[in-house]
Enzyme design. Structure first.
Site, short mmCIF file in Angstrom:
data_model
loop_
_atom_site.label_atom_id
_atom_site.label_comp_id
_atom_site.label_asym_id
_atom_site.label_seq_id
_atom_site.Cartn_x
_atom_site.Cartn_y
_atom_site.Cartn_z
N GLU A 1 49.15 49.79 35.91
CA GLU A 1 47.74 49.66 36.28
C GLU A 1 47.08 51.04 36.37
O GLU A 1 47.77 52.04 36.59
CB GLU A 1 47.64 48.97 37.65
CG GLU A 1 48.25 47.58 37.70
CD GLU A 1 47.34 46.49 37.11
OE1 GLU A 1 46.51 46.80 36.24
OE2 GLU A 1 47.48 45.34 37.54
N ASN B 1 41.70 46.00 32.18
CA ASN B 1 41.45 47.29 32.84
C ASN B 1 42.24 48.42 32.18
O ASN B 1 42.37 49.50 32.73
CB ASN B 1 41.80 47.20 34.34
CG ASN B 1 43.26 46.80 34.56
OD1 ASN B 1 44.02 46.64 33.61
ND2 ASN B 1 43.65 46.66 35.82
N ASP C 1 58.04 43.68 31.23
CA ASP C 1 57.79 43.47 32.66
C ASP C 1 58.20 42.09 33.13
O ASP C 1 58.53 41.22 32.32
CB ASP C 1 56.30 43.74 32.97
CG ASP C 1 55.36 43.08 31.96
OD1 ASP C 1 55.79 42.16 31.26
OD2 ASP C 1 54.19 43.51 31.89
N HIS D 1 45.48 48.21 31.33
CA HIS D 1 46.92 48.27 31.64
C HIS D 1 47.77 47.93 30.43
O HIS D 1 47.37 47.18 29.56
CB HIS D 1 47.28 47.46 32.89
CG HIS D 1 47.32 45.97 32.74
ND1 HIS D 1 46.66 45.13 33.61
CD2 HIS D 1 47.95 45.16 31.86
CE1 HIS D 1 46.89 43.88 33.25
NE2 HIS D 1 47.67 43.87 32.19
C1 GLP Z 1 49.54 40.88 31.32
C2 GLP Z 1 50.88 41.49 30.89
C3 GLP Z 1 50.70 42.47 29.77
C4 GLP Z 1 49.74 41.88 28.78
C5 GLP Z 1 48.36 41.86 29.38
C6 GLP Z 1 47.33 41.14 28.55
O1 GLP Z 1 49.28 40.97 32.66
N1 GLP Z 1 51.67 42.08 31.91
O2 GLP Z 1 51.96 42.79 29.20
O3 GLP Z 1 49.71 42.63 27.62
O4 GLP Z 1 48.38 41.42 30.71
O5 GLP Z 1 47.52 39.77 28.57
P1 GLP Z 1 46.83 38.77 27.57
O6 GLP Z 1 47.50 38.96 26.26
O7 GLP Z 1 47.13 37.41 28.15
O8 GLP Z 1 45.39 39.09 27.55
#
Ligand code: GLP
Length: 242
Positions: free
Chosen positions: A143, A136, A67, A138
């Site tokens: 989402e 959540n 992403d 995702h």
């Molecule tokens: C972000 C990214 C995801 C990631 C997730 C968790 O928003 N778009 O690809 O896996 O949220 O992030 P973190 O590893 O900082 O908890």
């Protein structure tokens, strides 16, 4: 599904990196699906270590990131493009032309999404897709919704996600409201999925994702349908898992 629990973050990072390194050792032209966020940083450090020790070369590897934020240029310090350079690409022998991240400043975002899927399709199936987990449920930026897009698409970020990611931005900066993300269908096409989850704050959601019902309201729950899913958790994140 294979769930691996680790009693230290260092061991988890090493194990995750070894899985990626061995994928590239077996197939030097492997296609890697990469993720951003806080979770993979230690894994990328281990990959750089493997590269520096001569265990692996990324010179023939192709990568696709999950992403990117809409509205941030690739050199913005919070763009995922910048993150990948800082944490991995600048430190290994990867060829820039073979690294792919959605372009968040594209004039025609829909067209950018379509072309991104075409590039993935042309590269063949992703050999291993690294995934983190949002609070959540995702994955990428898919989402919770009543319906999920299968292919790469533009998404409006949930308020919860914006708040979670605000920690990376300075006080005066706004977290973008939109992102381009691979769809769940694209993610599920990968030959192998590696979900990495760390921290007590993710214990509840990883349990729901892996042992709860498969539902678009928890996009990570769709990972249960994949035939080759490996989940790496630290003790805190895995405390509610069997
Ligand atoms: C972000 C990214 C995801 C990631 C997730 C968790 O928003 N778009 O690809 O896996 O949220 O992030 P973190 O590893 O900082 O908890």
């Amino acid at each position: 599904m294979n769930i691996l629990k680790f009693n230290s973050e260092a061991k988890l990072n090493e194990a995750a990196a070894r899985i990626i390194t061995s994928t590239v050792q077996v197939n030097p032209s492997a296609v890697l699906g990469l993720a951003t966020g806080g979770t993979p940083i230690g894994i990328y450090k281990e990959l750089v270590k493997d590269y520096n020790e001569g265990l692996v070369s990324f010179s023939r590897v192709t990568t696709f990131n999950l992403d990117e934020y809409v509205g941030l240029s690739p050199d913005h310090h919070q763009s995922y493009s910048h993150y990948m350079k800082e944490n991995l690409f600048n430190h290994v022998d990867i060829v820039a032309e073979r690294t792919n991240i959605p372009f968040g400043l594209a004039d025609q975002l829909e067209e950018e999404c379509r072309q991104y899927d075409e590039r993935i399709e042309a590269a063949g199936r992703i050999d291993i897709q690294l995934l983190g987990l949002g609070h959540n449920g995702h994955i990428g930026f898919n989402e919770p919704e009543d319906e999920l897009s299968s292919s790469t698409h533009v998404v409006n970020l949930a308020e919860e996600t914006k708040q979670a990611n605000a920690r990376f931005f300075t006080e005066t900066e706004e977290v973008p409201s939109q992102a381009i993300t691979m769809g769940v269908g694209t993610i599920l096409k990968a030959k192998m999925l590696m979900l990495v989850v760390k921290g007590a704050d993710k214990a509840e959601i990883v349990k729901r994702a892996l042992t709860g019902p498969v539902t678009t309201q928890c996009p990570a729950s769709l990972l249960q349908t994949h035939p080759n899913l490996v989940v790496l958790v630290d003790e805190a994140a895995g405390s509610l898992l069997p």
